[in-house]
Motif scaffolding. Structure first.
Motif, PDB file in Angstrom:
ATOM      1  N   LEU A  94       0.618  -1.050   0.062  1.00 27.00           N
ATOM      2  CA  LEU A  94       0.280   0.129   0.338  1.00 27.00           C
ATOM      3  C   LEU A  94       1.053   0.990  -0.297  1.00 27.00           C
ATOM      4  N   GLU A  95       1.931   0.972   0.970  1.00 28.00           N
ATOM      5  CA  GLU A  95       2.391   2.406   1.003  1.00 28.00           C
ATOM      6  C   GLU A  95       3.248   2.247  -0.668  1.00 28.00           C
ATOM      7  N   ALA A  96       4.506   1.537  -0.666  1.00 32.80           N
ATOM      8  CA  ALA A  96       5.072   1.568  -1.990  1.00 32.80           C
ATOM      9  C   ALA A  96       4.057   1.784  -3.540  1.00 32.80           C
ATOM     10  N   GLY A  97       2.877   1.453  -3.246  1.00 33.00           N
ATOM     11  CA  GLY A  97       1.839   2.045  -4.914  1.00 33.00           C
ATOM     12  C   GLY A  97       1.107   3.368  -4.517  1.00 33.00           C
ATOM     13  N   LEU A  98       1.183   3.363  -2.988  1.00 28.11           N
ATOM     14  CA  LEU A  98       0.842   4.689  -3.098  1.00 28.11           C
ATOM     15  C   LEU A  98       2.195   6.396  -3.164  1.00 28.11           C
ATOM     16  N   LEU A  99       3.018   5.971  -3.203  1.00 24.00           N
ATOM     17  CA  LEU A  99       4.326   6.257  -3.138  1.00 24.00           C
ATOM     18  C   LEU A  99       4.508   6.263  -4.916  1.00 24.00           C
ATOM     19  N   CYS A 100       4.863   5.562  -5.208  1.00 25.83           N
ATOM     20  CA  CYS A 100       5.253   5.159  -6.904  1.00 25.83           C
ATOM     21  C   CYS A 100       3.665   5.712  -7.654  1.00 25.83           C
ATOM     22  N   ALA A 101       2.481   5.907  -7.087  1.00 29.75           N
ATOM     23  CA  ALA A 101       1.699   6.607  -8.025  1.00 29.75           C
ATOM     24  C   ALA A 101       1.935   7.871  -7.433  1.00 29.75           C
ATOM     25  N   VAL A 102       2.280   8.626  -6.162  1.00 25.45           N
ATOM     26  CA  VAL A 102       2.652  10.206  -6.422  1.00 25.45           C
ATOM     27  C   VAL A 102       3.886  10.394  -7.729  1.00 25.45           C
ATOM     28  N   GLY A 103       4.597   9.904  -7.048  1.00 22.97           N
ATOM     29  CA  GLY A 103       5.490   9.621  -8.436  1.00 22.97           C
ATOM     30  C   GLY A 103       5.493   9.637 -10.016  1.00 22.97           C
ATOM     31  N   ALA A 104       4.709   8.620  -9.836  1.00 24.88           N
ATOM     32  CA  ALA A 104       4.369   8.948 -11.987  1.00 24.88           C
ATOM     33  C   ALA A 104       3.697  10.375 -11.950  1.00 24.88           C
ATOM     34  N   LEU A 105       2.367  10.172 -11.048  1.00 26.18           N
ATOM     35  CA  LEU A 105       1.888  11.577 -11.662  1.00 26.18           C
ATOM     36  C   LEU A 105       2.944  12.639 -11.580  1.00 26.18           C
ATOM     37  N   ALA A 106       3.812  12.577 -10.756  1.00 22.14           N
ATOM     38  CA  ALA A 106       4.496  13.496 -10.459  1.00 22.14           C
ATOM     39  C   ALA A 106       5.591  13.988 -11.558  1.00 22.14           C
ATOM     40  N   GLY A 107       6.193  12.489 -12.292  1.00 24.24           N
ATOM     41  CA  GLY A 107       6.542  12.333 -13.525  1.00 24.24           C
ATOM     42  C   GLY A 107       6.292  12.892 -14.097  1.00 24.24           C
ATOM     43  N   LEU A 108       5.284  12.506 -14.867  1.00 20.23           N
ATOM     44  CA  LEU A 108       4.523  12.643 -15.554  1.00 20.23           C
ATOM     45  C   LEU A 108       4.246  14.173 -15.669  1.00 20.23           C
ATOM     46  N   SER A 109       3.707  14.821 -15.365  1.00 22.18           N
ATOM     47  CA  SER A 109       3.328  15.850 -14.795  1.00 22.18           C
ATOM     48  C   SER A 109       4.596  17.306 -14.830  1.00 22.18           C
ATOM     49  N   LEU A 145       4.738  -0.276 -11.799  1.00 17.34           N
ATOM     50  CA  LEU A 145       5.072  -1.928 -11.116  1.00 17.34           C
ATOM     51  C   LEU A 145       6.322  -1.869 -10.985  1.00 17.34           C
ATOM     52  N   ALA A 146       7.681  -1.658 -11.529  1.00 17.51           N
ATOM     53  CA  ALA A 146       8.665  -1.372 -10.844  1.00 17.51           C
ATOM     54  C   ALA A 146       8.641  -1.015  -9.598  1.00 17.51           C
ATOM     55  N   GLY A 147       8.599   0.154  -9.037  1.00 16.20           N
ATOM     56  CA  GLY A 147       9.000   0.513  -7.507  1.00 16.20           C
ATOM     57  C   GLY A 147       7.590   0.007  -6.892  1.00 16.20           C
ATOM     58  N   VAL A 148       7.061  -1.214  -7.211  1.00 18.82           N
ATOM     59  CA  VAL A 148       6.357  -2.076  -6.691  1.00 18.82           C
ATOM     60  C   VAL A 148       6.614  -3.579  -6.304  1.00 18.82           C
ATOM     61  N   ALA A 149       7.280  -3.774  -7.539  1.00 24.02           N
ATOM     62  CA  ALA A 149       7.827  -4.955  -7.574  1.00 24.02           C
ATOM     63  C   ALA A 149       9.227  -4.903  -6.591  1.00 24.02           C
ATOM     64  N   ALA A 150       9.818  -4.037  -6.651  1.00 19.49           N
ATOM     65  CA  ALA A 150      11.073  -3.868  -5.892  1.00 19.49           C
ATOM     66  C   ALA A 150      10.604  -2.940  -4.399  1.00 19.49           C
ATOM     67  N   ALA A 151       9.977  -3.156  -4.346  1.00 17.92           N
ATOM     68  CA  ALA A 151       8.732  -2.538  -2.356  1.00 17.92           C
ATOM     69  C   ALA A 151       9.046  -4.009  -1.909  1.00 17.92           C
ATOM     70  N   TRP A 152       8.479  -4.638  -2.894  1.00 18.86           N
ATOM     71  CA  TRP A 152       7.439  -5.856  -2.664  1.00 18.86           C
ATOM     72  C   TRP A 152       9.201  -6.745  -2.074  1.00 18.86           C
ATOM     73  N   LEU A 153       9.849  -6.758  -2.789  1.00 20.95           N
ATOM     74  CA  LEU A 153      10.836  -8.196  -3.306  1.00 20.95           C
ATOM     75  C   LEU A 153      11.444  -7.394  -1.737  1.00 20.95           C
ATOM     76  N   ALA A 154      12.174  -6.358  -1.727  1.00 22.04           N
ATOM     77  CA  ALA A 154      13.004  -5.932  -0.345  1.00 22.04           C
ATOM     78  C   ALA A 154      11.675  -5.994   0.956  1.00 22.04           C
ATOM     79  N   GLY A 155      10.531  -5.719   0.596  1.00 21.54           N
ATOM     80  CA  GLY A 155       9.977  -6.011   2.115  1.00 21.54           C
ATOM     81  C   GLY A 155       9.443  -7.720   2.125  1.00 21.54           C
ATOM     82  N   ARG A 156      10.138  -8.520   1.603  1.00 22.17           N
ATOM     83  CA  ARG A 156       9.786 -10.007   1.644  1.00 22.17           C
ATOM     84  C   ARG A 156      10.841 -10.385   2.718  1.00 22.17           C
ATOM     85  N   ARG A 157      12.034  -9.892   2.220  1.00 23.83           N
ATOM     86  CA  ARG A 157      13.318  -9.851   3.480  1.00 23.83           C
ATOM     87  C   ARG A 157      12.850  -9.107   4.630  1.00 23.83           C
ATOM     88  N   ALA A 158      12.911  -7.566   4.739  1.00 22.11           N
ATOM     89  CA  ALA A 158      12.412  -7.055   6.083  1.00 22.11           C
ATOM     90  C   ALA A 158      11.800  -7.974   6.272  1.00 22.11           C
TER      91      ALA A 158
END
Length: 884
Positions: A803-818, A858-871
């Protein structure tokens, strides 16, 4: 001290080898791309400069006819007898044709000279020292002999390269454009670099180019008696229309013409280094987060805050040194590959060229290496500053670190506003020499990028306020944790998003700009190439590559053949404008204003006023249409009155400096409108054909535009046209579809390098996402362990992270697009018009932009999921137990 710190840093670097490898890769790629682009640009300029110097020689002064019609031979005899002249060499210049290994004609530059008089000034036009020339010195003045340079010899069939082989050179007559031919023997080769070149005795060149009794220029070298070229010129009294000046610096001229392209390409290559610095920043932040207990322990054992910061900077220094060294080696290899693949497009003398090791510009290599080290140190500056402020006791107690530095809320909007203001700055004045380098646009883009990064915390807080109104948000523990963390750790979020924001925004801007340019070019081609077939002569006149006129008999035969439904003649030429010495391209044709790619409104002539042009009635003014480049170069405006001069007509300054010179009759005109011209970066003029023919008294044409009857294909029509021509090999025929396809291929090839640079930048940004997410997860290991102790299961923690990564990356993607759309507006509406004088219509490829933003999300969320599994593993629970 530094050695001791490096010894401490090395185990840490070795322990985190995977992530440090990413940082090395980022620095290496950034330095390599920048250095390779610099090498390719400088190599092309150096090669062109050497080629021009070899052809122009080393005279003190060059005499020419201002109208391009040539000098009388009697003038050479007069100048050669001047006691102040030590050497006087007549030269003939032109263009000729030979047939290549496939039997197809190719153009080459032709120089006719007096080898016995000019050998000292033009040694590279002499036969190669290793070649045996039959006949000795007499062969140099034999009108039956011709020498070719390496570029010309490579185009010939292997059997035709042998000494003594018969060659037939074809050229257009200087008088009427008719094709002439001359049979010569290949005497050997010359060492002059550059494009294909033929060298022969001046008498043979005069015969081939139909210039008997005339010469193109006289190269002069003065006696070393203390008299300067300027003083000698002041003593002369030349006939009207003679110009005398030092030889032009063609290398400097090319550097000036290509400066905008080279600077833009260099800045684009530096963007990869800028994005790499964000990746290195994430790696350094990750390194600090991983080793917080060790840093705190070192602090308790006596290491000062300054020593901790210096130790981290020493790690960055080591990474910067290794990455820069590898980048310079990779850049050298990339430049070698670029010269092999793109050599001819860079204007080099051979299709395949290499850079010798002794040609390595050590100063530039040191500068780019130092830039890589500097970027590495700057990327580690903020983590080092936070490490100095580390509360060691708090960290050892497991309470975390609150040393992160926050940005003021006003900084982001202020930088964005500053960027908008910088984008509106006018270009530099032409007198500065940097008029075509939009420094304001570059500063605006940098300000927008930094402002976008600084605005991320505010954007994240705004998104949290919107999330608070989501149905059921107040009853969900996961959403509550997401909201609280986003509110408290918004500053850290801007660091995590810096890489994705910059790489995505740059990719979006380049995607929109290139796509807009491509669609605008396609529309321009459909407007400027309305006919089915285009016919012109294959021969050229002069050194500017001006197409020779078509034979009058051929044009009349085509008109009477009934081959076409509609036939439109066109004349291409060169003109000057009163008060300016430059020569601009001219196209005279029937004007259809509805089909012209006009920019702005059409205008009527300005009201009559003072001066010669101001007293001319409106009906006596010829309407002309100027390109955007000509408008910007000469600061012209629609409706302005001006005088067109015949090619080579002297301007006011030249007439004043040349005694006895007189102005040729000019044509009073006014600027009717401004049109897009993607074919030329220099200025161009479009005018009605009938007005041109009345003014010049010349009814010859250089191109035919042919519309075929409905249902007729191009193949049979082309065969009939070649059958009509007396010399089919002197006629070039092209279909509009082929011209459009060739133009689009040239466009795609020209922008291929930008696509690769964009891909590298995007890849570095993706690595940055992974590194930033890993840093965040490792720094929160105790937090996850506490959540597991409080009853959360591992799946709940992973859902929280997603949820955190999805929200963060969504803000980043929209900000990057704008932000990317804002940058693309600067590229389309500011940078390109100021750099190349090309405007375009902005086109937004919604589907491709959505796919690009979705892939980054998707890349940001996938990276968060992979790092979160270990953490969120059992190690997180043990991390909490360490504090008990």
């Amino acid at each position: 001290m530094l050695t001791w710190l490096l010894k401490l840093s090395w185990p840490a670097l070795r322990h985190q080898a995977g992530r440090q490898l990413l940082a090395l890769l980022a620095i290496c790629l950034g330095v390599a791309l920048s250095f390779a682009v610099h090498l390719l640009n400088s190599s092309a300029l150096d090669e062109f400069g050497r080629a021009s110097a070899s052809l122009n020689g080393q005279p003190d002064l060059v005499l020419r006819a201002a109208d391009g019609g040539g000098l009388p031979e009697s003038l050479f005899a007069r100048v050669a007898q001047d006691p102040a002249i030590s050497l006087a060499a007549p030269v003939i210049e032109g263009q000729a044709q030979l047939r290549d290994a496939k039997g197809q004609p190719f153009n080459l530059r032709l120089i006719g000279w007096d080898a016995l008089a000019a050998a000292v000034m033009n040694p590279q036009l002499l036969p190669n020292s290793g070649a045996k020339t039959s006949g000795g010195l007499t062969a140099l003045i034999d009108p039956q002999q011709v020498w070719l340079n390496a570029a010309a010899l490579q185009r010939l069939a292997p059997a035709a390269r042998e000494r003594g082989q018969a060659l037939t050179l074809r050229a257009a007559s200087a008088d009427n454009g008719q094709a002439l031919s001359l049979d010569l023997n290949l005497a050997g080769s010359v060492s002059a670099p550059g494009s294909p070149l033929a060298v022969m005795d001046i008498a043979a060149a005069q015969l081939l180019l139909s210039r008997l009794g005339r010469i193109d220029r006289i190269d002069l070298r003065l006696h070393n008696t203390g008299i300067s070229p300027q003083a000698w010129l002041a003593q002369q009294s030349w006939p009207a229309g003679i110009s005398a000046a030092p030889p032009p610096d063609e290398g400097a001229r090319l550097s000036e013409l290509t400066r905008a392209y080279r600077v833009n390409l260099s800045v684009l290559s530096l963007m990869a280094l800028f994005t790499g610095s964000l990746l290195l920043f994430s790696v350094m932040s990750l390194s600090v987060a991983q080793r917080l207990p060790q840093w705190a322990l070192l602090g308790v054992l006596g290491m000062t805050a300054r020593e901790r910061a210096t130790m981290l900077l020493s790690e960055a220094l080591l990474l910067g040194l290794i990455g820069s060294a590898l980048g310079l080696l990779l850049g050298w290899g990339m430049a070698q590959l670029g010269l092999q693949v793109l050599g001819s497009q860079l204007g080099l003398s051979r299709s395949h060229a290499t850079l010798a090791f002794e040609q390595l510009p050590w100063g530039a290599a040191a500068a780019f290496g130092a830039l890589g080290v500097l970027v590495s140190l700057l990327s580690a500056a903020l983590p080092a500053l936070e490490l100095r402020r580390l509360p060691v006791a708090q960290v050892l107690k497991g309470l975390g670190s609150q040393s992160a530095l926050g940005l003021p809320a006003w900084l982001g909007p202020s930088l964005l506003t500053l960027g908008l203001g910088l984008a509106m700055l006018p270009p530099l004045p032409r007198s500065s020499g940097w008029a075509e380098v939009p420094l304001g646009a570059y500063a605006a883009m940098l300000s927008l990028l930094l402002g976008g990064i600084a605005c991320v915390p505010q954007l994240l807080r705004l998104s949290m306020r919107a999330l608070a109104h989501w149905p059921g948000a107040s009853r969900s523990a996961l959403l509550l944790l997401v909201r609280e963390r986003a509110r408290d750790q918004a500053g850290e979020a801007s660091r995590a998003l810096a890489g994705v924001l910059v790489s995505l925004s740059l990719s979006v801007s380049m995607l929109v700009m290139v796509g807009s340019f491509r669609l605008s070019l396609d529309d321009w081609l459909s407007r400027m190439l309305p006919a089915d077939l285009y016919v012109r002569a294959s021969l050229a006149t002069g050194l500017d590559g001006q197409t020779a006129p078509l034979p009058t008999e051929f044009v009349e035969a085509v008109s009477a053949s009934g081959l076409s439904e509609h036939l439109q003649p066109q004349r291409s030429d060169r003109i000057q404008l009163q008060g300016n010495s430059e020569r601009f391209a001219l196209m005279a044709r029937r004007i259809d204003e509805a089909r012209l790619p006009l920019q702005g409104d059409l205008a009527r002539p300005e009201p009559q006023g003072t001066g010669k042009l101001g007293k001319i009635a409106e009906q006596d003014l010829t309407p002309i249409y100027i390109s955007e480049a000509l408008r910007d170069t000469l600061a012209l405006r629609p409706g302005q009155r001006l005088m067109l001069l015949q090619p080579g007509g002297l301007n006011e300054n030249a007439a004043a400096s040349t005694p006895g010179a007189e102005q040729k009759p000019g044509l009073p005109a006014y600027v009717r409108g401004v049109w897009r011209d993607y074919a030329r970066q220099s200025g161009a003029v479009l005018m009605p054909l009938d007005a041109y023919q009345r003014w010049r008294g010349d009814t010859r044409i250089t191109e035919l535009l042919i519309w075929l009857p409905e249902g007729q294909t191009a193949g049979p029509a082309i065969r009939r046209l070649r059958a009509i021509a007396a010399q089919p090999q002197d006629i070039e025929i092209a279909e509009s579809a082929d011209l459009r396809e060739m133009s689009m291929k040239i466009f795609d090839r020209s922008f291929a390098v930008t696509v690769w640079l964009q891909a590298v930048t995007l890849a570095i940004g993706l690595f940055g996402i992974a590194a930033a997410q890993s840093a965040q997860m490792l720094a929160r290991k105790r937090e996850f362990g506490l959540l597991l102790h409080l009853g959360f299961c591992r799946a709940d923690v992973l859902r929280l992270l997603l949820l955190e990564a999805g929200l963060l990356c969504a803000v980043g993607a929209l900000a990057g697009l704008s932000l990317g759309l804002g940058l693309s507006a600067v590229l389309v509406w500011v940078l390109n018009p100021q750099s190349f004088h090309w405007s375009m219509d902005m086109h937004i490829p919604v589907a491709r932009l959505a796919a690009l933003a979705g892939a980054m999300w998707l890349a940001g969320v996938a990276a968060a999921w992979l790092a979160g599994r270990r953490a969120a593993s059992d190690a997180a629970v043990h991390a909490v137990k360490e504090d008990w």
